[in-house]
Design an enzyme around this catalytic site. Structure first.
Site: not given
Ligand code: PEP
Ligand code: MG
Length: 575
Positions: A195, A459-460, A436, A507
Site C-alpha cells: 500500500h 513485467n510478467d 506475458e 507496456c
Molecule cells: C506486465 O506484466 O508487464 C504488465 C504491464 O502488467 P502488470 O504489471 O499489471 O502485471
Molecule cells: Mg502483467
C-alpha cells in the site's frame, strides 16, 4: 561516519535533508500490573483511546482532497473496519481484566495473536494486510501513550528539508503528508506492491522502501541524501558527496524543466520514424498526469485497481462511469482498457481462490473465464464507454487459442446484452491480447489471427521466463530484463507480430527504461506504453536516435552469450 544503504526505489529524484524518525510505538510498550480496584479505569482508558482514534480516522476521511486516488478512502475504511472489529475493540479489554495488565500491554498481546493468524494465511496479498493491523494498533498505542495524531515537525530548516524515516507508513499517514511538503520519505518495510508504495508514487517526492535497517541506523536530524532513482541513501555524507549531489539535484530539476518543453513535440527518430508513446494508468484520476506529459494515448489501464480494497464489486454503472471519464478526457486519443488482472497479488474480497502458488494460479483472463457474470459486467461497461471515444479492449495473460475464443464469445454476448437494451457502443471495438507468458510468445502463430493488436507485458514475461517472483525482494537482484532468453522472446514477439501486419506495443516497465529505448526500437517496436512520469525522457531518447545506426548493432546483441559483453554493447548503443 558516512555510509550508504540500498532499498527499492519508489519515486525518482534527489532529496537532501535532515532525518526525522517517525516513532515506532510498539517498541515502547511497557508491561505493568494494574491493581484490582483500577482495572475498570484501565478498561475505560482503553475505550477512550478507541473513541479518539475512531474520531481521528473519521475526521481524516472528510479531509481527503478530491485529487487523491480513490484508494485513500478505501484504506481509511479498511482501518476503521479493523479498529471496530471485536478482535481489536473488545479482546484487549478482556485481557486487561483477566491479566490485570495495562491497556498498552493488552493491546500488544492481542496484536501479536492477530499477527500470528495473518502469518498462517497463504495468500500473499491478504498476508500483507497485517501491516494495516499494525498501523491501527500503533495509532491506538500512540493515543494511549499520550502522543495522538501525527508527528511533531521539528522547527529547524522547515519541513521542505525533512526526510521522514519510518519503519512503515500507513495510508492514513500519507494522506496527512499531502498537507505538508516533506522532501522525501524512506521506509524499512514495503515491497513494490505494498500500500505504501502504491500511495507513495502519487506524492511525487523521492522515496525508497525496503531499506530494512534505516530506522535502526539513522539518528534524528542526521543529514541524508536520498537518491530515489537508484534507491540509495547516503547517511552523513562528506562535503564532497554533498557538493556532488547538490549539483545532481540541480541538474535533475533543470532536466525536468527542459523535458516539459517536449510535451507537444512529435516523437520521431532522426531518420523520421514515428514512435507512439502512450501511458499506463491505474485509476481514472491518473489521466491528468497523462495529459501533462503529452501521451499519445493510454496503452494500459489496469482496471483491477477499481476492484481492490472494497467489500463489494463495482457494478456496471460505476465501471462505465470510470471508463467513460478516461475516454472522454483523452478526447479521441486511443484508450486501451485491460480487463481486470485480479488474482496473484491482487485479490478481492469475495472472489478469493486458495492457491498454493497464486502467480501461477487463477489470475487475469483465467479468473475472468471462471467468473462469467463478473466478466460480462465489465465487458458491458467497457463497450458502453466505447461509444464516447476510441476504446480498445485488452486481455491479460492470454495463453491459448481456446481462451481467446471463449473471450470473444463473452464479448459477443456482452454486445448482444447492450443491443437488447438499445445501448450504443462502438461496433468496431478492437480486441487485443497481452503476451506475458513464454508459451504465448512461442505459440503466437496459433492465435495471432484472432486478435486486432498485441501488447507485451514484460513485467510478467520476465517473471515467468526466469522463474522470479516479481514481488519478492529477496530474488529481485535476479530479475533481469537483459537475460538472453528475455531479449530473444521480446524480439521474437515484435518480429512475428510486425510480420503478421498487426500493431504491437510493449507496456511493461521495460518501456519506460530509457536505457532500453534504442534496443527496443532496434527490435522493431514502435509503440511504447509506460508510467506517465517516464514518457518525456523516453521521447527525448527517441528524438536523439537514428534507426539506421541502431539496427545493425541490435542484431549482434541478440546473439551475445556473455552478459558483460552485452552490457558493454548496450552502453555503446546508447552513446
Ligand atoms: C506486465 O506484466 O508487464 C504488465 C504491464 O502488467 P502488470 O504489471 O499489471 O502485471
Ligand atoms: Mg502483467
Amino acid at each position: 561516519m558516512s555510509f550508504t544503504m540500498h532499498g527499492i526505489p519508489v519515486s525518482g529524484g534527489i532529496a537532501i535533508g535532515h532525518a526525522h524518525l517517525v516513532s515506532h510505538a510498539r517498541l515502547e510498550v511497557a508491561h505493568y500490573i494494574v491493581p484490582q480496584h483500577q482495572v475498570a479505569e484501565e478498561s475505560a482508558r482503553f475505550d477512550a483511546a478507541l473513541n479518539t482514534v475512531r474520531a481521528e480516522l473519521e475526521e481524516l476521511r472528510t479531509q481527503i482532497p478530491p485529487s487523491a486516488p480513490r484508494e485513500f478512502e478505501a484504506f481509511l475504511n479498511l482501518h476503521l473496519m479493523i479498529l471496530n472489529d471485536s478482535t481489536l475493540s473488545q479482546a484487549p479489554r478482556q485481557i486487561i481484566v483477566s491479566e490485570q495488565c495495562n491497556a498498552e500491554w493488552a493491546l500488544k498481546v492481542q496484536m501479536d495473536v492477530l499477527l500470528d493468524q495473518f502469518d498462517q494465511i497463504e495468500d500473499g496479498y491478504l498476508r500483507d494486510r497485517k501491516t494495516d493491523v499494525i498501523h491501527v494498533v500503533e495509532r491506538l498505542l500512540k493515543t494511549l501513550l499520550g502522543q495522538p495524531g501525527y508527528m511533531p515537525v521539528p522547527a529547524m530548516g522547515g519541513e521542505q528539508s525533512l526526510i521522514l524515516v519510518a519503519r512503515d507508513l500507513s495510508p492514513a499517514d500519507v494522506i496527512q503528508f499531502r498537507q505538508h511538503q516533506f522532501a522525501s520519505f524512506i521506509t524499512d518495510l514495503g515491497g513494490t506492491t505494498s500500500h505504501t508504495a502504491i500511495v507513495a508514487r502519487s506524492l511525487n517526492i523521492p522515496s525508497i522502501v525496503a531499506l530494512h535497517h534505516a530506522r535502526q541506523l539513522i539518528r534524528e536530524h542526521e543529514l541524508l541524501i536520498v537518491d530515489g532513482t537508484l534507491g540509495m541513501i547516503i547517511v552523513d555524507p562528506d562535503p564532497q558527496a554533498l557538493a556532488e549531489y547538490r549539483l545532481r539535484q540541480h541538474q535533475w530539476e533543470l532536466e525536468r524543466q527542459k523535458l516539459k518543453r517536449l510535451r507537444d513535440t512529435r516523437a520521431t527518430t532522426l531518420d523520421q520514424i514515428e514512435v507512439d508513446l502512450q501511458a499506463n494508468i491505474e485509476l481514472p484520476e491518473d489521466v491528468e498526469q497523462v495529459r501533462e506529459n503529452g501521451a499519445a494515448g493510454i496503452g494500459l489501464f489496469r482496471t483491477e485497481f477499481l476492484f481492490l480494497n472494497r467489500d463489494s464489486l463495482p457494478d456496471e454503472d460505476e465501471q462505465f462511469e470510470a471508463y467513460r471519464k478516461v475516454v472522454r478526457e483523452m478526447d479521441g486519443l486511443p484508450v486501451t482498457i485491460r480487463t481486470y488482472d485480479l488474482g496473484a497479488d491482487k485479490q478481492i474480497n469475495g472472489v478469493e481462490h486458495a492457491s498454493t502458488n497464486p502467480a501461477l494460479g487463477l489470475r487475469a483472463i483465467r479468473l475472468s473465464l471462471t467468473e462469467p457474470q463478473m466478466f460480462l459486467v465489465q465487458l458491458r461497461a467497457m463497450l458502453r464507454a466505447s461509444h464516447y471515444g476510441k476504446l480498445k479492449i485488452l486481455i491479460p495473460m492470454v495463453m491459448s487459442v481456446s481462451e481467446i475464443n471463449q473471450t470473444l464469445i463473452y464479448i459477443a454476448q456482452a454486445k448482444q446484452g447492450l443491443e437488447g437494451r438499445y445501448i450504443p457502443y462502438d461496433r468496431n471495438v478492437e480486441v487485443g491480447g497481452m503476451i506475458e507468458i513464454p508459451a504465448a510468445a512461442l505459440a503466437l502463430n496459433t492465435f495471432i489471427k484472432k486478435l486486432d493488436f498485441l501488447s507485451i507485458g514484460t513485467n510478467d514475461l520476465i517473471q515467468y521466463t526466469l522463474a522470479i517472483d516479481r514481488s519478492d525482494d529477496t530474488v529481485s537482484h535476479l530479475y533481469d530484463p537483459l537475460h538472453p532468453a528475455v531479449l530473444n522472446l521480446v524480439a521474437y514477439v515484435i518480429k512475428t507480430v510486425n510480420k503478421a501486419g498487426k500493431p504491437i506495443a510493449l507496456c511493461g516497465e521495460m518501456a519506460g527504461d530509457v536505457q532500453l529505448t534504442r534496443l527496443l526500437l532496434g527490435f522493431g517496436l514502435r509503440q511504447f506504453s509506460m508510467h506517465p512520469a517516464r514518457l518525456l525522457e523516453v521521447k527525448q531518447q527517441v528524438l536523439k536516435s537514428s534507426l539506421r545506426e541502431i539496427a545493425p548493432q541490435v542484431g549482434k546483441m541478440l546473439r551475445a552469450d556473455d552478459p558483460d559483453k552485452l552490457r558493454a554493447m548496450l552502453d555503446r548503443l546508447n552513446t
